[in-house]
Motif scaffolding. Structure first.
Motif, PDB file in Angstrom:
ATOM      1  N   ALA A 121       5.861  -0.116  14.432  1.00 51.92           N
ATOM      2  CA  ALA A 121       5.317  -1.115  13.711  1.00 51.92           C
ATOM      3  C   ALA A 121       4.635  -0.639  12.418  1.00 51.92           C
ATOM      4  N   SER A 122       4.619  -1.393  11.299  1.00 52.82           N
ATOM      5  CA  SER A 122       3.975  -0.756  10.091  1.00 52.82           C
ATOM      6  C   SER A 122       2.707  -1.647   9.782  1.00 52.82           C
ATOM      7  N   THR A 123       1.568  -1.020  10.163  1.00 53.58           N
ATOM      8  CA  THR A 123       0.413  -1.407   9.657  1.00 53.58           C
ATOM      9  C   THR A 123      -0.146  -0.925   8.351  1.00 53.58           C
ATOM     10  N   ASN A 124       0.002  -1.728   7.399  1.00 48.47           N
ATOM     11  CA  ASN A 124      -0.482  -1.242   5.976  1.00 48.47           C
ATOM     12  C   ASN A 124      -1.752  -1.686   5.829  1.00 48.47           C
ATOM     13  N   VAL A 125      -2.322  -1.044   4.832  1.00 49.84           N
ATOM     14  CA  VAL A 125      -3.826  -1.256   4.489  1.00 49.84           C
ATOM     15  C   VAL A 125      -4.129  -1.163   2.995  1.00 49.84           C
ATOM     16  N   GLN A 126      -4.831  -1.985   2.272  1.00 48.91           N
ATOM     17  CA  GLN A 126      -5.314  -1.839   1.196  1.00 48.91           C
ATOM     18  C   GLN A 126      -6.513  -1.000   0.916  1.00 48.91           C
TER      19      GLN A 126
ATOM     20  N   VAL B 105      -8.640  -4.852   3.306  1.00 50.08           N
ATOM     21  CA  VAL B 105      -7.544  -5.738   4.215  1.00 50.08           C
ATOM     22  C   VAL B 105      -6.227  -5.003   4.867  1.00 50.08           C
ATOM     23  N   GLN B 106      -5.955  -5.663   6.074  1.00 50.36           N
ATOM     24  CA  GLN B 106      -4.828  -4.973   6.566  1.00 50.36           C
ATOM     25  C   GLN B 106      -3.677  -6.017   6.485  1.00 50.36           C
ATOM     26  N   TRP B 107      -2.553  -5.302   6.192  1.00 50.67           N
ATOM     27  CA  TRP B 107      -1.357  -6.474   5.976  1.00 50.67           C
ATOM     28  C   TRP B 107      -0.482  -6.593   7.133  1.00 50.67           C
ATOM     29  N   GLY B 108      -1.256  -7.497   8.002  1.00 50.99           N
ATOM     30  CA  GLY B 108      -0.420  -7.915   9.290  1.00 50.99           C
ATOM     31  C   GLY B 108      -0.951  -9.366   9.728  1.00 50.99           C
ATOM     32  N   SER B 109      -0.423  -9.723  10.942  1.00 49.36           N
ATOM     33  CA  SER B 109      -0.920 -10.842  11.821  1.00 49.36           C
ATOM     34  C   SER B 109      -2.199 -10.516  12.625  1.00 49.36           C
ATOM     35  N   THR B 110      -2.202  -9.391  13.003  1.00 48.00           N
ATOM     36  CA  THR B 110      -3.290  -9.201  14.124  1.00 48.00           C
ATOM     37  C   THR B 110      -3.852  -7.908  13.723  1.00 48.00           C
ATOM     38  N   ARG B 111      -5.343  -7.935  13.957  1.00 51.30           N
ATOM     39  CA  ARG B 111      -6.171  -6.546  13.561  1.00 51.30           C
ATOM     40  C   ARG B 111      -5.663  -5.536  14.420  1.00 51.30           C
ATOM     41  N   HIS B 112      -5.350  -4.370  13.779  1.00 56.54           N
ATOM     42  CA  HIS B 112      -4.993  -3.202  14.651  1.00 56.54           C
ATOM     43  C   HIS B 112      -6.107  -2.699  15.270  1.00 56.54           C
ATOM     44  N   PRO B 113      -6.010  -2.219  16.609  1.00 55.85           N
ATOM     45  CA  PRO B 113      -7.144  -1.754  17.674  1.00 55.85           C
ATOM     46  C   PRO B 113      -8.209  -1.040  16.941  1.00 55.85           C
ATOM     47  N   GLU B 114      -7.585   0.047  15.978  1.00 62.70           N
ATOM     48  CA  GLU B 114      -8.415   1.001  15.286  1.00 62.70           C
ATOM     49  C   GLU B 114      -9.134   0.401  14.091  1.00 62.70           C
ATOM     50  N   LEU B 115      -8.984  -0.760  13.704  1.00 62.46           N
ATOM     51  CA  LEU B 115      -9.365  -1.391  12.722  1.00 62.46           C
ATOM     52  C   LEU B 115      -9.987  -3.015  12.605  1.00 62.46           C
TER      53      LEU B 115
END
Length: 236
Positions: free
Chosen positions: A54-59, A152-162
């Motif tokens: 999956a691709s968890t991108n962040v700003q 902000v993280q560009w996804g629908s759910t928070r990444h476990p590490e964030l």
């Protein structure tokens, strides 16, 4: 063009004999759905081989920008770098401006994430979009030394590490806003998926898919993923 040229090439020009594979933008299906100018492919007609992650991108915002949280990004204008109009680095900030009240100002023309983030480090711009896997593997000093902040993280759910960083979907003010943001966030699930062009013989596609599945179990491959601290969320 943020990957659109690559997707169009894979669809209409690349050899249809199983020798050409590509990772197209994870936003490709949503851009097709929305009728984005220049789209010359039908996403469902690609031969999807498998997903690496999956691709968890962040700003990421540099410390000198004065923007450390999403609330800061809503209160203060900051300049963000991106490549072309289809790139998530351009689409997502503009979308959040419209639906989440942020004040990101886009500057395009950078060659990719590495180039725009280098520009951020040099002080040319305030922020850039980067994969979380890249941040934690190669840029962890940004966070540890407080050189930069993730807003902000560009996804629908928070990444476990964030767990403390809001998602783009959370920023929607209404149910409709959240639904629009969820559509774009679906790209996270497509992630780094490998495709072959349409029209490749079925036996070739079957061989590619079985080869991909075998790669995901290869001990040397898995060791390299671990060594490089890469995100690894495969799907067949």
């Amino acid at each position: 063009a943020g990957g659109m040229k690559g997707a169009n090439f894979m669809y209409g020009v690349a050899p249809k004999d199983g020798t050409t594979l590509g990772i197209i933008p994870d936003t490709a299906p949503s851009e097709e759905l929305l009728g984005t100018n220049g789209v010359a492919y039908v996403s469902k007609n690609f031969n999807w081989v498998g997903r690496i992650s999956a691709s968890t991108n962040v700003q990421v915002l540099w410390a000198t920008s004065g923007v450390k949280t999403i609330a800061d990004a809503q209160a203060k204008e900051s300049v963000q770098g991106g490549s072309g109009p289809m790139a998530p680095a351009v689409i997502y900030p503009k979308l959040l401006n419209a639906l989440g009240g942020t004040k990101f100002k886009m500057v395009t023309g950078y060659g990719g994430a590495a180039e725009s983030c280098l520009a951020m480090e040099k002080g040319e711009i305030d922020g850039c979009l980067l994969a979380w896997s890249t941040v934690k593997a190669a840029k962890r000093d940004w966070l540890e030394q407080k050189k930069a902040s993730i807003v902000v993280q560009w996804g629908s759910t928070r990444h476990p590490e964030l767990p403390d960083i809001p998602t783009m979907v959370e920023m929607g003010k209404t149910a409709e806003d959240k639904a629009i943001l969820e559509l774009y966030a679906s790209a996270t699930e497509i992630g780094k998926s490998i495709v072959a062009p349409p029209g490749v013989a079925k036996d070739r596609i079957t061989a590619l898919r079985r080869g991909f599945d075998a790669m995901l179990k290869d001990p040397d491959y898995l060791e390299e993923v671990r060594r490089l601290s890469l995100d690894f969320e495969p799907l067949s």
